[in-house]
Design a protein around this motif. Structure first.
Motif, mmCIF file in Angstrom:
data_model
loop_
_atom_site.group_PDB
_atom_site.id
_atom_site.type_symbol
_atom_site.label_atom_id
_atom_site.label_comp_id
_atom_site.label_asym_id
_atom_site.label_seq_id
_atom_site.Cartn_x
_atom_site.Cartn_y
_atom_site.Cartn_z
ATOM 1 N N TYR A 33 0.755 -1.248 0.031
ATOM 2 C CA TYR A 33 0.005 0.010 0.137
ATOM 3 C C TYR A 33 0.838 1.304 0.025
ATOM 4 O O TYR A 33 0.372 2.378 0.437
ATOM 5 C CB TYR A 33 -0.918 0.118 1.131
ATOM 6 N N ASP A 34 2.234 1.099 -0.353
ATOM 7 C CA ASP A 34 2.981 2.120 -0.339
ATOM 8 C C ASP A 34 3.288 3.294 0.842
ATOM 9 O O ASP A 34 3.587 4.381 0.942
ATOM 10 C CB ASP A 34 2.610 3.170 -1.457
ATOM 11 N N VAL A 35 3.159 2.162 2.144
ATOM 12 C CA VAL A 35 3.459 2.871 3.272
ATOM 13 C C VAL A 35 4.909 2.938 3.477
ATOM 14 O O VAL A 35 5.637 1.953 3.346
ATOM 15 C CB VAL A 35 2.509 1.965 4.415
ATOM 16 N N LEU A 36 5.464 4.022 3.945
ATOM 17 C CA LEU A 36 6.909 4.254 4.153
ATOM 18 C C LEU A 36 7.464 2.990 5.167
ATOM 19 O O LEU A 36 6.607 2.837 6.085
ATOM 20 C CB LEU A 36 7.317 5.263 4.490
ATOM 21 N N GLU A 37 8.345 2.609 4.922
ATOM 22 C CA GLU A 37 9.168 1.658 6.030
ATOM 23 C C GLU A 37 9.017 2.143 7.636
ATOM 24 O O GLU A 37 8.548 1.552 8.543
ATOM 25 C CB GLU A 37 10.507 1.228 5.790
ATOM 26 N N THR A 38 9.443 3.557 7.600
ATOM 27 C CA THR A 38 9.341 4.117 8.840
ATOM 28 C C THR A 38 7.957 4.289 9.593
ATOM 29 O O THR A 38 7.706 4.359 10.690
ATOM 30 C CB THR A 38 9.867 5.486 9.000
ATOM 31 N N ASN A 39 6.801 4.194 8.801
ATOM 32 C CA ASN A 39 5.517 4.287 9.257
ATOM 33 C C ASN A 39 4.700 3.020 9.274
ATOM 34 O O ASN A 39 3.502 2.829 9.726
ATOM 35 C CB ASN A 39 4.554 5.164 8.427
ATOM 36 N N ILE A 40 5.740 1.769 9.444
ATOM 37 C CA ILE A 40 5.017 0.518 9.528
ATOM 38 C C ILE A 40 5.435 0.033 10.973
ATOM 39 O O ILE A 40 6.685 0.107 11.268
ATOM 40 C CB ILE A 40 5.348 -0.374 8.590
ATOM 41 N N VAL A 41 4.472 0.280 11.952
ATOM 42 C CA VAL A 41 4.992 -0.115 13.453
ATOM 43 C C VAL A 41 4.125 -1.249 14.004
ATOM 44 O O VAL A 41 3.232 -1.196 14.288
ATOM 45 C CB VAL A 41 4.494 1.096 14.342
ATOM 46 N N PRO A 42 4.821 -2.570 13.700
ATOM 47 C CA PRO A 42 4.316 -3.706 14.469
ATOM 48 C C PRO A 42 4.409 -3.505 16.029
ATOM 49 O O PRO A 42 5.214 -2.760 16.614
ATOM 50 C CB PRO A 42 5.267 -4.885 13.900
ATOM 51 N N ASN A 43 3.238 -4.092 16.655
ATOM 52 C CA ASN A 43 3.117 -4.200 17.920
ATOM 53 C C ASN A 43 3.959 -5.321 18.534
ATOM 54 O O ASN A 43 3.639 -6.176 19.015
ATOM 55 C CB ASN A 43 1.626 -4.309 18.512
#
Length: 829
Positions: free
Chosen positions: A235-245
């Motif tokens: 979905y073209d989400v930047l790597e820095t904006n992907i936050v796994p719990n």
């Protein structure tokens, strides 16, 4: 009841001493097979329950998601639960230390974040709001559900805040703030989606998406995390904006590394059990094969003989396995409770929750499936141990079985060599050579236990609570900035952001120095940094490695001289700002960087970054408390590069008699500031002592059980050696061998096993222990730095093995002497 079963039960009752040894060996193996899984899975279940109770339950958060992307994500069937949050505005407050974001969340996002209303309902209209009573009090307001309050707010667009706007809101509900929120002054007010829509035009809204991945059962934490990141990239989400719990995922789902270690240990237990139980059966077969031969002579088939051995063996297991499983369960529960209550003193919300769950009995530590699996594996271990004895008993013909003594070898006949003079030493050597396989198996079984013992003892001996404590803290009291690295949900906790308004001020320093009992205070400096252009060193997402630079004063630089491995900390390039010290940390262990290499660092200085190239002029192996990061510079040089105050910690030295009073005073001072934390040497020492104690209990506890299994094998070997030679020994005594000479012969046989065991234990065990020490030192585990040979454990092992051997010799001789000389001579006729 069939004849085979009756015969097996008769043999079971007849061979009591052997069956007792086998039963104890099976019992101890069953204990280990039950205790280890009970502790391992019990810990995971407790942590799982605690995490579910206190942490948000979503698997991932995608930040800064557009309206279009948010709509697609909400319809993606790869997520079982999905919710959205938008932060449309910020409340304007008169106190700069008070921050309140206006948050629009749907019901699913509330549930996933564990947001609950203490009373009232969620806002739905543009002028409705949910707040906390603490926030109202902070703002100097009062109100109940249905009352109106007036708030000023600013919206954010393109990184800039708009002019303040004021609006009347109707309170529809209340939330309760945690102590952490009240101390930090960072509040949230919940507004409706309609309010958020009214502030920004369509297409300009940015959301946080929260989701739970479907079909995660059986997957590891790493697999789930990679799948979530792959969806984000899709979905073209930047790597820095992907936050796994990560906290929730690590506690609830499989950690492949932990499970691999657990499986390896269980396999070792099974192999040790198989080897020991098999060796006991194998040695005892030397006397039993004659009995099986007689059964073959009267018509028993090979299959029936194998079945007889199997039934006799399982008759022992039927009693031993359930007892071992029950004992292992009780032992596992006891150890786990002791670990939770006494070995984990850290005051942390997760630890406190685990203790509360355990105390209230909300989670059962006894798992039926563990009991069932342990029993199945124990019976399987017994079965595998019986395969070789069953084969031996079944394949020999009747005539061979009647004459079998266990010393036949399939080899060419050769003339038997005699001795010109027969003495005790020759008799001992002859008996040991008679069945070399039995001798080798006994020594190997005992030697494996000794090797494990020396390996574990070496590691435990190199773990020193004082060294571990001093590696963490160099003073009586340590006050430092409580910064978080890489927490995308809390960027305000990054060290460079805290240092913009550094809480370790000169005023606080003077306050501490003025306390009665404080002798000295040393200041430490630190700057976060990224290591650039080092190919082998990257973060998991491929970005530049985060590291740091410590600022060292003159005294600390002098102290570093004792730990220099290469180069010199007196190199003038350090004071010139072109040289840097490389510590023996992660960077050193995972790269080829060494003396003379050039490194490029991006230093974080508040909102700006500074790129600098340095030459490595010294490589040092200092304690973490001295140079706790990868790189070091003179303090004045480091501070000269930066505009923000890089003060990172205070090391406080106190009069011994006044440590308690000063600790309480400093603690009160630290509690006033959110971004500070405190630790004492006494606390670090106790934690290190407890950590080492945990390994001592676990390591030596398992080795004691392994050792008992090995000793049982030695007892069985000695007993059966005498049992198989009763007639021979009787003849020797009839022609003049005295009781003293026979005892000496048995002692010499026992000493052969003893010295063989010690040779393997002290030889291979010491080498294995040293190799493990080097590995743990290289990886920086448990602050292990100095090798100390385990002299005391080695002496204890030697003494115990010698005493056990002497005791076995005495017991075997006592049992042997119960029969008359005539009965011994007539044995087996």
């Amino acid at each position: 009841m069939s004849i085979l079963t009756k015969t097996a039960l008769a043999n079971f009752r007849k061979n009591k001493s052997r069956n007792v040894l086998i039963g104890i060996a099976i019992l101890l193996t069953s204990v280990l097979l039950t205790t280890v899984p009970t502790i391992f899975f019990g810990t995971f279940r407790l942590e799982n329950a605690a995490v579910r109770e206190i942490y948000p339950t979503y698997h991932v958060m995608f930040r800064n998601v557009s309206e279009e992307t948010a709509g697609k994500l909400m319809k993606d069937d790869r997520f079982t639960d999905a919710g959205l949050r938008e932060d449309p505005a910020y409340v304007v407050t008169t106190d700069p230390d008070i921050v309140c974001g206006m948050v629009a969340v749907d019901e699913t996002a509330c549930w996933l974040n564990r947001v609950e209303l203490s009373e009232g309902n969620m806002p739905r209209e543009k002028d409705e709001i949910v707040v906390s009573r603490d926030f109202l009090e902070t703002m100097g307001m009062t109100g109940e559900i249905g009352d109106q309050i007036s708030l000023s707010f600013q919206t954010e667009q393109g990184g800039e805040l708009s002019l303040p706007k004021e609006q009347e809101f109707v309170i529809t509900g209340f939330t309760v703030d945690s102590e952490e929120v009240k101390e930090s002054g960072k509040y949230s007010a919940m507004v409706s989606e309609r309010f958020a829509r009214s502030l920004l035009p369509e297409g300009k809204h940015r959301f946080r998406f929260y989701g739970c991945l479907a079909e995660v059962d059986g997957k590891s934490t790493e697999q789930i995390t990679e799948e979530l990141k792959a969806i984000g990239r899709e979905y073209d989400v930047l790597e820095t904006n992907i936050v796994p719990n990560t906290e929730m995922l690590s506690a609830i789902y499989t950690d492949s590394t932990a499970y691999f270690g657990f499986a390896t240990f269980m396999i070792v237990i099974v192999l040790a059990g198989i080897l020991t139980i098999y060796s006991i059966y194998y040695v005892s077969m030397l006397g039993k094969v004659q009995e099986y031969g007689k059964l073959r002579a009267i018509g028993a088939t090979r299959r029936q003989i194998r079945s007889l051995v199997f039934r006799e063996g399982f008759a022992v297991a039927v009693f031993a396995v359930p007892s071992g499983v029950l004992l292992g369960t009780g032992l596992g529960v006891w150890i786990l409770r002791r670990m939770i209550y006494q070995m984990i003193p850290v005051d942390h919300i997760l630890t406190d929750t685990i203790k509360m769950i355990l105390r209230e009995g909300r989670i059962s530590l006894v798992q039926p499936w563990i009991l069932g699996l342990a029993a199945v594996v124990a019976f399987l271990t017994v079965y595998l141990s019986l395969l070789k004895p069953m084969k031996i008993a079944g394949k020999i013909t009747a005539v061979e079985a009647i004459r079998y003594q266990g010393d036949q070898e399939k080899k060419k006949k050769k003339e038997r060599k005699g001795y010109r003079e027969l003495n005790i030493r020759m008799l001992t050597i002859t008996n040991l050579k008679r069945n070399q396989r039995r001798t080798a198996i006994t020594i190997l079984t005992l030697g494996m236990t000794g090797i494990f013992f020396m390996t574990v003892a070496t590691v435990l001996n190199c773990m020193n609570e004082k060294v571990m404590a001093e590696d963490e803290i160099r003073s009586d009291i340590h006050v430092s900035i409580d910064a978080w690295v890489g927490d995308m949900m809390h960027p305000e906790r990054e060290i460079q952001n805290i240092q913009k308004n550094n809480p370790l001020t000169e005023e606080r320093k003077e306050q501490i120095l003025a306390m009665d009992g404080v002798e000295d205070l040393e200041v430490g400096w630190y700057a976060g940094a990224y290591l650039l252009n080092v190919g082998e060193l990257k973060e998991d997402d491929g970005s530049d490695l985060y590291t740091g630079i410590s600022g060292l004063n003159e005294e600390e630089l002098k102290e570093c001289e004792a730990y220099v491995q290469k180069g010199s900390v007196k190199d003038p390039k350090l004071s010139q700002g072109t040289g840097v010290i490389l510590g023996d940390g992660y960077v050193t262990r995972n790269s080829d960087l060494t003396l003379g290499d050039t490194v490029e660092l991006e230093i974080l200085d508040g909102d700006r970054t500074i790129e600098k190239e340095f030459e490595i002029v010294a490589v040092v192996d200092t304690p973490q408390s001295l140079l706790g990061n990868s790189f070091g510079l003179p303090a004045d040089v480091l501070q000269g590069f930066c505009e923000t105050d890089l003060t990172d910690d205070f090391d406080i030295y106190v009069e011994k008699s006044k440590i308690k009073d000063v600790t309480e005073a400093v603690k009160s001072l630290v509690q006033e500031e959110e971004f500070l934390e405190m630790k004492t040497y006494e606390q670090a020492y106790e934690e290190a002592k407890n950590a080492i104690g945990l390994f001592v209990y676990a390591g030596y506890g398992a080795l004691v059980i392994f050792g008992m299994i090995g000793i049982l094998n030695l007892i069985n070997t000695m007993i059966n050696s005498v049992y198989a030679r009763k007639k021979e020994l009787g003849m020797l005594q009839a022609i003049g061998m005295s009781d003293r000479q026979m005892i000496r012969m048995l002692q010499m046989e026992g000493l052969f096993y003893t010295f063989g065991t010690l040779a393997l234990s002290l030889g291979i065990g010491s080498l294995a222990g040293y190799g493990l020490f080097l590995k743990m030192k290289a990886d920086g585990m448990f602050s292990i730095k100095y090798y100390e040979y385990p002299v005391v454990p080695a002496i204890v092992l030697t003494v115990v093995v010698l005493l056990v051997q002497l005791l076995i010799t005495y017991l075997v001789n006592s049992n042997f002497k119960k029969q008359s000389l005539i009965d011994r001579v007539r044995f087996a006729e």
